[in-house]
Design a protein around this motif. Structure first.
Motif, short mmCIF file in Angstrom:
data_model
loop_
_atom_site.label_atom_id
_atom_site.label_comp_id
_atom_site.label_asym_id
_atom_site.label_seq_id
_atom_site.Cartn_x
_atom_site.Cartn_y
_atom_site.Cartn_z
N CYS A 2 139.23 -66.30 34.08
CA CYS A 2 140.37 -65.56 34.66
C CYS A 2 139.90 -64.54 35.68
N GLY A 158 144.39 -77.19 27.94
CA GLY A 158 143.43 -77.03 29.02
C GLY A 158 142.02 -77.31 28.54
N LEU A 160 138.25 -76.53 29.49
CA LEU A 160 137.38 -75.70 30.32
C LEU A 160 136.00 -76.33 30.37
N ALA A 168 135.61 -74.77 35.63
CA ALA A 168 136.81 -75.48 36.08
C ALA A 168 137.74 -75.69 34.89
N LEU A 169 139.02 -75.78 35.16
CA LEU A 169 140.01 -75.95 34.10
C LEU A 169 140.91 -77.13 34.45
N SER A 170 140.99 -78.11 33.55
CA SER A 170 141.91 -79.24 33.69
C SER A 170 143.06 -79.04 32.72
N LEU A 171 144.28 -79.00 33.24
CA LEU A 171 145.47 -78.77 32.42
C LEU A 171 146.21 -80.08 32.20
N LEU A 186 149.68 -71.76 39.12
CA LEU A 186 148.25 -71.91 38.85
C LEU A 186 147.64 -72.88 39.87
N ASN A 190 139.68 -74.64 41.51
CA ASN A 190 139.02 -75.15 40.31
C ASN A 190 139.99 -75.30 39.13
N VAL A 191 141.28 -75.49 39.42
CA VAL A 191 142.28 -75.80 38.40
C VAL A 191 142.97 -77.10 38.79
N ARG A 192 143.00 -78.07 37.88
CA ARG A 192 143.68 -79.34 38.15
C ARG A 192 144.78 -79.56 37.11
N HIS A 193 145.88 -80.14 37.55
CA HIS A 193 147.03 -80.39 36.69
C HIS A 193 147.24 -81.89 36.51
#
Length: 219
Positions: A2, A158, A160, A168-171, A186, A190-193
């Motif tokens: 964060c 998510g 991590l 990186a965070l994959s949601l 969001l 480095n955040v993927r949905h």
């Protein structure tokens, strides 16, 4: 993580009951977050202490049903998330693989079958044009944790991960979430949905990149 993407967050502290770990502020939306990690079992520690040259078949594959350990984390996290999430607050379960031995512990497939049920297929003895047996139908079977009337409090899971020092965070969004996480809140490099293309209670559904996929948005 964060701090790296400049998200406002605070640690939830209480001594009287088990509570989620964090409250994250997404503009004017609060997000309740519980963090769980997978630690090595004694068997996995034994494998990790071996050199690759010493591995045999038992070291090369994860044991158990696909998504089994993810389902256990969902079961453990839900009471904590429900404890402070009100009727309009989205929630997120973040998983981190501290085993780093078998990717399938919490890869996209493990998340899918943990949330929506084990992949089940009706197979014909006829040979498919591409070879192998012909699959007549596929659907999500037993051991599902998110349905239209179960765990709707969970907005997403998510995963991590860290590669070359970059987090990186994959949601993976819950199709049945009562309070979905708005992806536009969001959007970071480095955040993927990911979401499901169709109702998983009616047919087998694959993950697809959300239209707000930040990687696509930056191209």
């Amino acid at each position: 993580f964060c701090t790296g993407i400049d998200l406002d967050f605070e640690r939830v502290t209480t001594e009287s009951y088990r509570a989620p770990d964090y409250i994250v502020r997404l503009v004017e939306t609060l997000l309740v977050v519980e963090v769980k990690q997978f630690d090595p079992s004694p068997t996995e520690l034994h494998s990790l202490r071996k050199s690759p040259e010493e591995w045999d078949e038992s070291d090369a594959f994860s044991q158990g049903l696909p998504g089994e350990r993810v389902r256990a984390k969902i079961d453990s996290a839900m009471p904590q998330l429900k404890r402070i999430a009100d009727v309009s607050t989205p929630t997120l379960l973040v998983l981190y693989d501290n085993v780093q031995l078998w990717p399938e512990i919490c890869d996209a497939y493990a998340i899918a079958v943990a949330m929506n049920g084990l992949e089940t297929a009706l197979i014909s003895s006829e040979v498919a044009p591409e070879g192998g047996a012909t699959i007549l139908a596929r659907w999500h079977g037993k051991s599902r944790r998110t349905t239209s009337n179960a765990n709707t409090t969970l907005s997403a899971i998510g995963v991590l991960s860290e590669k070359q020092g970059v987090l990186a965070l994959s949601l993976y969004h819950n199709y049945f979430a009562r309070n979905p996480i708005r992806p536009e809140l969001l959007i970071f490099k480095n955040v993927r949905h990911f979401c499901l293309e169709r109702n998983p209670e009616l047919s087998f559904s694959e993950w697809i990149s959300w239209p707000y996929n930040p990687i696509q948005a930056m191209e």
